[in-house]
Design an enzyme around this catalytic site. Structure first.
Site, PDB file in Angstrom:
ATOM      1  N   GLY A   9       8.124  -5.561   4.993  1.00 48.57           N
ATOM      2  CA  GLY A   9       9.347  -6.566   5.339  1.00 48.57           C
ATOM      3  C   GLY A   9      10.667  -5.907   5.670  1.00 48.57           C
ATOM      4  O   GLY A   9      11.781  -6.238   5.156  1.00 48.57           O
ATOM      5  N   TYR A 152       8.078 -17.884  -7.908  1.00 44.08           N
ATOM      6  CA  TYR A 152       8.813 -16.489  -7.629  1.00 44.08           C
ATOM      7  C   TYR A 152       9.014 -15.790  -8.607  1.00 44.08           C
ATOM      8  O   TYR A 152       8.675 -14.579  -8.596  1.00 44.08           O
ATOM      9  CB  TYR A 152      10.045 -17.007  -6.776  1.00 44.08           C
ATOM     10  CG  TYR A 152      10.951 -15.753  -6.355  1.00 44.08           C
ATOM     11  CD1 TYR A 152      10.794 -15.010  -5.188  1.00 44.08           C
ATOM     12  CD2 TYR A 152      12.152 -15.430  -7.232  1.00 44.08           C
ATOM     13  CE1 TYR A 152      11.345 -14.027  -4.867  1.00 44.08           C
ATOM     14  CE2 TYR A 152      12.716 -14.457  -6.611  1.00 44.08           C
ATOM     15  CZ  TYR A 152      12.428 -13.839  -5.416  1.00 44.08           C
ATOM     16  OH  TYR A 152      13.328 -12.847  -5.015  1.00 44.08           O
TER      17      TYR A 152
HETATM   18  P1  NAP Z   1      14.723 -11.920   3.696  1.00 40.95           P
HETATM   19  O1  NAP Z   1      15.945 -11.723   4.260  1.00 40.95           O
HETATM   20  O2  NAP Z   1      14.148 -13.293   3.686  1.00 40.95           O
HETATM   21  O3  NAP Z   1      13.524 -10.946   4.259  1.00 40.95           O
HETATM   22  C1  NAP Z   1      12.197 -11.021   3.854  1.00 40.95           C
HETATM   23  C2  NAP Z   1      11.368  -9.749   4.541  1.00 40.95           C
HETATM   24  O4  NAP Z   1      10.179  -9.693   4.207  1.00 40.95           O
HETATM   25  C3  NAP Z   1      11.403 -10.159   6.075  1.00 40.95           C
HETATM   26  O5  NAP Z   1      11.266  -8.931   6.801  1.00 40.95           O
HETATM   27  C4  NAP Z   1       9.969 -11.038   6.422  1.00 40.95           C
HETATM   28  O6  NAP Z   1       9.607 -10.493   7.637  1.00 40.95           O
HETATM   29  C5  NAP Z   1       9.059  -9.994   5.487  1.00 40.95           C
HETATM   30  N1  NAP Z   1       8.034 -10.516   5.065  1.00 40.95           N
HETATM   31  C6  NAP Z   1       7.848 -12.070   4.324  1.00 40.95           C
HETATM   32  N2  NAP Z   1       6.486 -12.170   4.191  1.00 40.95           N
HETATM   33  C7  NAP Z   1       5.790 -11.320   4.622  1.00 40.95           C
HETATM   34  C8  NAP Z   1       4.436 -10.899   4.803  1.00 40.95           C
HETATM   35  N3  NAP Z   1       3.451 -11.812   4.403  1.00 40.95           N
HETATM   36  N4  NAP Z   1       4.074  -9.737   5.317  1.00 40.95           N
HETATM   37  C9  NAP Z   1       4.789  -8.846   5.645  1.00 40.95           C
HETATM   38  N5  NAP Z   1       6.468  -9.052   5.770  1.00 40.95           N
HETATM   39  C10 NAP Z   1       6.699 -10.321   5.186  1.00 40.95           C
HETATM   40  O7  NAP Z   1      14.582 -11.492   2.048  1.00 40.95           O
HETATM   41  P2  NAP Z   1      15.487 -10.287   1.538  1.00 40.95           P
HETATM   42  O8  NAP Z   1      16.584 -10.962   0.663  1.00 40.95           O
HETATM   43  O9  NAP Z   1      16.065  -9.312   2.225  1.00 40.95           O
HETATM   44  O10 NAP Z   1      14.558  -9.924   0.245  1.00 40.95           O
HETATM   45  C11 NAP Z   1      13.680  -8.687   0.296  1.00 40.95           C
HETATM   46  C12 NAP Z   1      13.037  -8.513  -1.100  1.00 40.95           C
HETATM   47  O11 NAP Z   1      14.172  -8.395  -2.159  1.00 40.95           O
HETATM   48  C13 NAP Z   1      12.204  -9.502  -1.592  1.00 40.95           C
HETATM   49  O12 NAP Z   1      11.035  -8.936  -2.260  1.00 40.95           O
HETATM   50  C14 NAP Z   1      13.026 -10.508  -2.637  1.00 40.95           C
HETATM   51  O13 NAP Z   1      12.362 -11.181  -3.301  1.00 40.95           O
HETATM   52  C15 NAP Z   1      13.908  -9.461  -3.284  1.00 40.95           C
HETATM   53  N6  NAP Z   1      15.100  -9.802  -3.588  1.00 40.95           N
HETATM   54  C16 NAP Z   1      16.061 -10.595  -2.980  1.00 40.95           C
HETATM   55  C17 NAP Z   1      17.235 -11.069  -3.560  1.00 40.95           C
HETATM   56  C18 NAP Z   1      18.323 -11.832  -2.845  1.00 40.95           C
HETATM   57  O14 NAP Z   1      19.063 -12.192  -3.298  1.00 40.95           O
HETATM   58  N7  NAP Z   1      18.436 -11.767  -1.396  1.00 40.95           N
HETATM   59  C19 NAP Z   1      17.286 -11.247  -5.004  1.00 40.95           C
HETATM   60  C20 NAP Z   1      16.253 -10.400  -5.598  1.00 40.95           C
HETATM   61  C21 NAP Z   1      15.088  -9.730  -4.996  1.00 40.95           C
HETATM   62  P3  NAP Z   1       9.742 -11.854   8.876  1.00 40.95           P
HETATM   63  O15 NAP Z   1      10.959 -11.380   9.604  1.00 40.95           O
HETATM   64  O16 NAP Z   1       8.519 -11.453   9.757  1.00 40.95           O
HETATM   65  O17 NAP Z   1       9.945 -13.216   7.857  1.00 40.95           O
END
Ligand code: NAP
Length: 244
Positions: A9, A152
């Protein structure tokens, strides 16, 4: 030879920032994304500015065979994987009363099964090499729970249990397994929240600001480095004090 980091991701948000941060440290990067779009190619260019190699790996982490093929591709190109960052994740928020089985399963499939799929395929190479680091993206919600996020939160609590179990299994092979638990980080995932929801979250953060993808990438960089060589099975909150 450079160390190799495989990040799932990595097309945007936290994953992309981790990839750029590790590239600055001299790691060659294998960046997984669902599809190779313009955004991914721009990220690849930014990574390559650091005189490291960058391999794009399109694939869905929730599909075991696709993960198997991605890992084989990285081994064919680089011959090893030193670091695995299980970052790919999704949300699909709604109250339990409205949540259909498919809404629950979809989030578990990507976040938890995806982490299993990648870890299972990568760890066999790390075990042979008798070295490696695995860092999983959990969330504070996996510890505290959150109304509207039962799918989640369950996936992230699962990742925490998985991290600790695998840390115990792989410690004798010198493979360190840890997780980070971010709080409220500014990315596409949180941008979709309504303003009043964001304000309410911010009011509950002692440091009174949202985190940045760089805040998370800095801790991941530490967990990849020699400075953290006596840390395994830990969950490190990166949340401005939100949960304590
Ligand atoms: P994001 O901006 O929505 O990015 C998510 C990434 O995951 C994107 O690159 C997306 O690819 C990829 N992805 C989604 N489904 C996938 C799949 N089936 N196979 C491969 N790649 C996939 O999210 P983020 O905020 O950066 O979050 C990254 C991680 O941190 C996640 O695990 C999230 O749960 C965790 N997290 C985030 C927060 C927060 O506040 N943002 C807090 C706690 C934990 P596409 O571009 O193709 O969609």
């Amino acid at each position: 030879m450079n160390k190799i980091a495989l990040i799932t991701g990595a097309s945007r948000g936290i994953g992309k920032q981790i990839a750029i941060t590790l590239a600055k440290e001299g790691y060659d990067i294998a960046m997984n994304c669902r599809a190779e779009n313009e955004e991914v190619l721009l990220a690849k260019k930014e990574i390559e500015k650091n005189n490291v190699q960058c391999l794009c790996l399109p694939g869905d982490v929730s599909k075991f065979e696709e993960c198997e093929n991605m890992v084989k591709t990285v081994i064919e190109k680089f011959g090893k994987i030193d670091i695995l960052i299980n970052n790919a994740g999704i949300t699909n928020d709604m109250l339990l009363l409205r949540m259909k089985e498919e809404d629950f399963r979809k989030v578990i499939d990507v976040n938890l099964i995806g982490t299993y799929n990648m870890t299972k395929n990568v760890s066999q190479y790390m075990m042979k090499a008798r070295t490696g680091r695995i860092i999983n993206l959990a969330s504070v919600v996996g510890i505290s729970g959150n109304a509207g996020q039962s799918n989640y939160a369950a996936s992230k609590a699962g990742i925490i249990g998985f991290t600790k179990s695998i840390a115990k299994e792989l410690a004798s092979r010198n493979i360190l397994v840890n997780a980070v638990a971010p709080g409220f980080i500014q990315t596409d995932m949180t941008n979709v929240l309504k303003d009043d929801v964001k304000e309410n979250i911010l009011n509950n953060i002692p440091l009174k600001r949202a985190g940045t993808p760089q805040d998370v990438a800095n801790v991941v960089k530490f967990l990849c480095s020699e400075d953290s060589s006596y840390i395994t099975g830990q969950i490190i909150n990166i949340d401005g004090g939100m949960l304590m």
